[in-house]
Design a protein around this motif. Structure first.
Motif, PDB file in Angstrom:
ATOM      1  N   ILE A   1       0.858  -1.206   0.000  1.00 38.39           N
ATOM      2  CA  ILE A   1       0.000   0.000   0.000  1.00 38.39           C
ATOM      3  C   ILE A   1       0.889   1.249   0.000  1.00 38.39           C
ATOM      4  CG2 ILE A   1      -1.812   1.315   1.187  1.00 38.39           C
ATOM      5  CD1 ILE A   1      -2.588  -1.358   2.616  1.00 38.39           C
ATOM      6  N   CYS A   2       1.870   1.280   0.903  1.00 37.80           N
ATOM      7  CA  CYS A   2       2.758   2.444   1.007  1.00 37.80           C
ATOM      8  C   CYS A   2       3.555   2.656  -0.278  1.00 37.80           C
ATOM      9  CB  CYS A   2       3.706   2.290   2.199  1.00 37.80           C
ATOM     10  SG  CYS A   2       2.876   2.439   3.798  1.00 37.80           S
ATOM     11  N   ALA A   3       4.045   1.558  -0.857  1.00 36.63           N
ATOM     12  CA  ALA A   3       4.803   1.663  -2.107  1.00 36.63           C
ATOM     13  C   ALA A   3       3.926   2.212  -3.233  1.00 36.63           C
ATOM     14  CB  ALA A   3       5.371   0.300  -2.491  1.00 36.63           C
ATOM     15  N   SER A   4       2.665   1.793  -3.273  1.00 34.07           N
ATOM     16  CA  SER A   4       1.738   2.239  -4.322  1.00 34.07           C
ATOM     17  C   SER A   4       1.384   3.718  -4.157  1.00 34.07           C
ATOM     18  CB  SER A   4       0.463   1.387  -4.308  1.00 34.07           C
ATOM     19  OG  SER A   4       0.775   0.030  -4.532  1.00 34.07           O
ATOM     20  N   ILE A   5       1.164   4.132  -2.905  1.00 33.70           N
ATOM     21  CA  ILE A   5       0.868   5.549  -2.632  1.00 33.70           C
ATOM     22  C   ILE A   5       2.070   6.407  -3.028  1.00 33.70           C
ATOM     23  CG2 ILE A   5       0.530   7.247  -0.771  1.00 33.70           C
ATOM     24  CD1 ILE A   5      -1.121   5.055   0.714  1.00 33.70           C
ATOM     25  N   GLN A   6       3.248   5.998  -2.578  1.00 34.68           N
ATOM     26  CA  GLN A   6       4.459   6.778  -2.866  1.00 34.68           C
ATOM     27  C   GLN A   6       4.729   6.846  -4.370  1.00 34.68           C
ATOM     28  OE1 GLN A   6       7.649   6.988  -0.031  1.00 34.68           O
ATOM     29  NE2 GLN A   6       9.068   6.138  -1.534  1.00 34.68           N
ATOM     30  N   HIS A   7       4.562   5.726  -5.053  1.00 36.43           N
ATOM     31  CA  HIS A   7       4.787   5.670  -6.504  1.00 36.43           C
ATOM     32  C   HIS A   7       3.863   6.653  -7.237  1.00 36.43           C
ATOM     33  CE1 HIS A   7       5.490   3.970 -10.492  1.00 36.43           C
ATOM     34  NE2 HIS A   7       4.184   3.847 -10.635  1.00 36.43           N
ATOM     35  N   THR A   8       2.593   6.691  -6.819  1.00 33.34           N
ATOM     36  CA  THR A   8       1.615   7.579  -7.463  1.00 33.34           C
ATOM     37  C   THR A   8       1.990   9.049  -7.251  1.00 33.34           C
ATOM     38  OG1 THR A   8      -0.103   5.927  -7.034  1.00 33.34           O
ATOM     39  CG2 THR A   8      -0.853   8.131  -7.671  1.00 33.34           C
ATOM     40  N   ILE A   9       2.356   9.386  -6.021  1.00 36.52           N
ATOM     41  CA  ILE A   9       2.734  10.778  -5.716  1.00 36.52           C
ATOM     42  C   ILE A   9       3.975  11.186  -6.498  1.00 36.52           C
ATOM     43  CG2 ILE A   9       3.632  12.284  -3.880  1.00 36.52           C
ATOM     44  CD1 ILE A   9       1.664  10.862  -1.946  1.00 36.52           C
ATOM     45  N   ILE A  10       4.956  10.305  -6.562  1.00 31.34           N
ATOM     46  CA  ILE A  10       6.186  10.609  -7.311  1.00 31.34           C
ATOM     47  C   ILE A  10       5.877  10.789  -8.800  1.00 31.34           C
ATOM     48  CG2 ILE A  10       8.431   9.689  -8.060  1.00 31.34           C
ATOM     49  CD1 ILE A  10       8.652   8.386  -5.254  1.00 31.34           C
ATOM     50  N   GLU A  11       4.998   9.953  -9.333  1.00 28.77           N
ATOM     51  CA  GLU A  11       4.619  10.086 -10.751  1.00 28.77           C
ATOM     52  C   GLU A  11       3.958  11.440 -11.025  1.00 28.77           C
ATOM     53  OE1 GLU A  11       2.471   6.769 -12.522  1.00 28.77           O
ATOM     54  OE2 GLU A  11       4.429   6.309 -13.399  1.00 28.77           O
ATOM     55  N   ILE A  12       3.100  11.892 -10.101  1.00 29.63           N
ATOM     56  CA  ILE A  12       2.435  13.198 -10.247  1.00 29.63           C
ATOM     57  C   ILE A  12       3.485  14.304 -10.287  1.00 29.63           C
ATOM     58  CG2 ILE A  12       0.936  14.880  -9.081  1.00 29.63           C
ATOM     59  CD1 ILE A  12      -0.608  12.398  -7.907  1.00 29.63           C
ATOM     60  N   LEU A  13       4.435  14.256  -9.350  1.00 35.09           N
ATOM     61  CA  LEU A  13       5.488  15.275  -9.286  1.00 35.09           C
ATOM     62  C   LEU A  13       6.343  15.265 -10.549  1.00 35.09           C
ATOM     63  CD1 LEU A  13       6.687  14.799  -5.576  1.00 35.09           C
ATOM     64  CD2 LEU A  13       5.227  16.632  -6.445  1.00 35.09           C
ATOM     65  N   MET A  14       6.719  14.074 -11.000  1.00 39.93           N
ATOM     66  CA  MET A  14       7.615  13.958 -12.164  1.00 39.93           C
ATOM     67  C   MET A  14       6.935  14.413 -13.454  1.00 39.93           C
ATOM     68  SD  MET A  14      10.564  13.165 -11.069  1.00 39.93           S
ATOM     69  CE  MET A  14      11.385  12.828 -12.632  1.00 39.93           C
ATOM     70  N   GLU A  15       5.654  14.114 -13.598  1.00 36.14           N
ATOM     71  CA  GLU A  15       4.926  14.548 -14.793  1.00 36.14           C
ATOM     72  C   GLU A  15       4.944  16.070 -14.922  1.00 36.14           C
ATOM     73  OE1 GLU A  15       0.978  12.962 -15.029  1.00 36.14           O
ATOM     74  OE2 GLU A  15       1.683  10.892 -15.327  1.00 36.14           O
ATOM     75  N   LYS A  16       4.713  16.749 -13.791  1.00 32.28           N
ATOM     76  CA  LYS A  16       4.704  18.216 -13.800  1.00 32.28           C
ATOM     77  C   LYS A  16       6.106  18.781 -14.037  1.00 32.28           C
ATOM     78  CE  LYS A  16       0.272  18.637 -13.034  1.00 32.28           C
ATOM     79  NZ  LYS A  16      -0.668  19.268 -13.952  1.00 32.28           N
ATOM     80  N   LEU A  17       7.109  18.127 -13.470  1.00 32.49           N
ATOM     81  CA  LEU A  17       8.485  18.584 -13.691  1.00 32.49           C
ATOM     82  C   LEU A  17       8.866  18.455 -15.167  1.00 32.49           C
ATOM     83  CD1 LEU A  17      10.788  17.399 -10.753  1.00 32.49           C
ATOM     84  CD2 LEU A  17      10.277  19.727 -11.461  1.00 32.49           C
ATOM     85  N   LYS A  18       8.473  17.345 -15.776  1.00 30.65           N
ATOM     86  CA  LYS A  18       8.762  17.153 -17.214  1.00 30.65           C
ATOM     87  C   LYS A  18       8.099  18.246 -18.046  1.00 30.65           C
ATOM     88  CE  LYS A  18       7.970  12.515 -16.904  1.00 30.65           C
ATOM     89  NZ  LYS A  18       7.661  11.157 -17.368  1.00 30.65           N
ATOM     90  N   MET A  19       6.867  18.600 -17.682  1.00 30.77           N
ATOM     91  CA  MET A  19       6.166  19.691 -18.374  1.00 30.77           C
ATOM     92  C   MET A  19       6.890  21.020 -18.182  1.00 30.77           C
ATOM     93  SD  MET A  19       2.147  18.891 -17.536  1.00 30.77           S
ATOM     94  CE  MET A  19       1.552  20.452 -18.201  1.00 30.77           C
ATOM     95  N   ALA A  20       7.388  21.256 -16.962  1.00 27.54           N
ATOM     96  CA  ALA A  20       8.101  22.501 -16.661  1.00 27.54           C
ATOM     97  C   ALA A  20       9.384  22.616 -17.480  1.00 27.54           C
ATOM     98  CB  ALA A  20       8.417  22.579 -15.168  1.00 27.54           C
ATOM     99  N   VAL A  21      10.091  21.499 -17.612  1.00 30.24           N
ATOM    100  CA  VAL A  21      11.329  21.487 -18.418  1.00 30.24           C
ATOM    101  C   VAL A  21      10.998  21.772 -19.882  1.00 30.24           C
ATOM    102  CG1 VAL A  21      13.199  20.003 -19.282  1.00 30.24           C
ATOM    103  CG2 VAL A  21      12.595  19.968 -16.849  1.00 30.24           C
ATOM    104  N   THR A  22       9.932  21.145 -20.396  1.00 31.99           N
ATOM    105  CA  THR A  22       9.511  21.361 -21.792  1.00 31.99           C
ATOM    106  C   THR A  22       9.135  22.824 -22.026  1.00 31.99           C
ATOM    107  OG1 THR A  22       8.685  19.098 -21.902  1.00 31.99           O
ATOM    108  CG2 THR A  22       7.896  20.611 -23.589  1.00 31.99           C
ATOM    109  N   GLU A  23       8.381  23.394 -21.072  1.00 30.64           N
ATOM    110  CA  GLU A  23       7.904  24.776 -21.239  1.00 30.64           C
ATOM    111  C   GLU A  23       9.010  25.815 -21.112  1.00 30.64           C
ATOM    112  OE1 GLU A  23       4.461  25.918 -18.969  1.00 30.64           O
ATOM    113  OE2 GLU A  23       3.359  24.088 -19.504  1.00 30.64           O
ATOM    114  N   THR A  24       9.974  25.584 -20.213  1.00 32.22           N
ATOM    115  CA  THR A  24      11.016  26.596 -19.949  1.00 32.22           C
ATOM    116  C   THR A  24      12.317  26.333 -20.694  1.00 32.22           C
ATOM    117  OG1 THR A  24      11.896  25.365 -18.052  1.00 32.22           O
ATOM    118  CG2 THR A  24      10.126  26.965 -17.603  1.00 32.22           C
TER     119      THR A  24
END
Length: 340
Positions: A244-267
């Motif tokens: 459960i903890c691994a799945s929660i952490q994985h989901t949160i990290i994926e959310i953060l990384m998706e936005k970071l990738k978008m930020a790199v693309t935009e800037t």
């Protein structure tokens, strides 16, 4: 002490940690933190209790920081303190003490934005840790904040994405509470996640436009999932805690990384730093480090002790403000919310 050296005493009291540090230029001579255990029984920080504990801790903590640094208060060049954002009662303790001390020693007073300090903690001189070149993208993740910031210089920063509701630290802590884990639960989720399967229980990621975040829906989804699973099997949490903890952490990290990738693309900026208490999470650190080879980024991860609330990060901002003679008068006030 040569004329070129600048000695800063820094005070941090934005939440439930009373902290003091002494910096010689951009080197940390001491970094003392007194935590507050009392909040654990309440499952979160109680503001009134926090401010009372700050009043008890502030003198011993500052005394310890000066002694550890081997510095007499007469050798100091300025007093830096956290002006905000944070809990008003807690901030008032640090602000009042900093103002009184600066007045008694006739020293310049430097007000510091807590969020700027998390970002600029990377500029503390620390062996084995590189400092980012400007401009860079900063992901600031803590119990109260989730921001993507475009950092153009020491004093020119722009928030390009932030949470619309809960901060990522809240998402970790509230998920832990749902699982019956004690406060603060974020580090415990990280601990159990290391032994679990991150894909055991897929959670839906929220759809949020642009570079902004939302974590309240994920938290609700986790709550319903756990309730439903426990209704079917009372031992579900005990038998599946790691997954459960691994799945929660994985989901949160994926959310953060998706936005970071978008930020790199935009800037077009591929230098990425992290800061704030949640950046101590081992899964986030490992994922960000892997992004160097995966996406061609250059990532900057601060020393562990400079991720959670501490005074050294206040001191490094104080040092750079001192160089620019950015001082405050005695009328300066604490601000629970402060303009970035």
């Amino acid at each position: 002490m040569s004329n070129a050296d600048v000695y800063i005493l820094a005070i941090e009291s934005s939440c439930d940690d009373t902290a003091a540090a002494v910096l010689k230029n951009n080197q940390v001579l001491s970094n003392v933190v007194a935590g507050q255990k009392i909040h654990e029984e309440y499952g979160g920080v109680v503001p009134e209790l926090a401010s009372r504990a700050h009043q008890q801790n502030i003198v011993p903590v500052i005394d310890a920081a000066l002694k550890k640094a081997g510095i007499d208060k007469k050798e100091l060049n300025a007093i830096a303190f956290t002006q905000g954002p944070g809990l008003m009662g807690s901030l008032l303790v640090g602000t009042s003490f900093a103002k009184s001390l600066a007045l008694s020693l006739q020293l310049p007073l430097i007000a510091v934005n807590h969020m700027h300090a998390h970002i600029l903690a990377h500029f503390i001189d620390e062996e084995g840790y590189e400092k980012p070149d400007f401009p860079f993208i900063a992901l600031t993740i803590s119990g109260g904040h989730t921001q993507i910031v475009k950092v153009k210089s020491f004093f020119e920063m722009e928030i390009i994405g932030e949470t619309t509701d809960d901060a990522v630290g809240e998402a970790f802590d509230k998920s832990a509470k749902i699982l019956g884990l004690p406060y603060p639960g974020g580090p415990l989720i990280d601990k159990y996640a290391k032994e679990g399967n991150p894909k055991a229980f897929p959670f839906t990621k929220p759809k949020v436009e642009g570079l902004n975040f939302s974590f309240s829906g994920l938290k609700t989804q986790i709550m319903y999932f756990v309730q439903k699973s426990v209704a079917a099997d009372p031992d579900f949490i005990t038998n599946n805690m790691n997954d459960i903890c691994a799945s929660i952490q994985h989901t949160i990290i994926e959310i953060l990384m998706e936005k970071l990738k978008m930020a790199v693309t935009e800037t077009g900026i591929k230098r990425i730093s992290i800061g704030g208490g949640v950046s101590a999470n081992s899964g986030i650190r490992a994922t960000l480090k892997a992004a160097e080879s995966k996406y061609g980024w250059k990532t900057y991860i601060p020393k562990f002790e400079y991720t959670t609330d501490n005074a050294a990060m206040i001191g490094i901002v104080g040092y750079h403000k001192f160089l620019e003679q950015q001082f405050n008068d005695a009328e300066v006030t604490s601000k629970a919310r402060i303009a970035f």
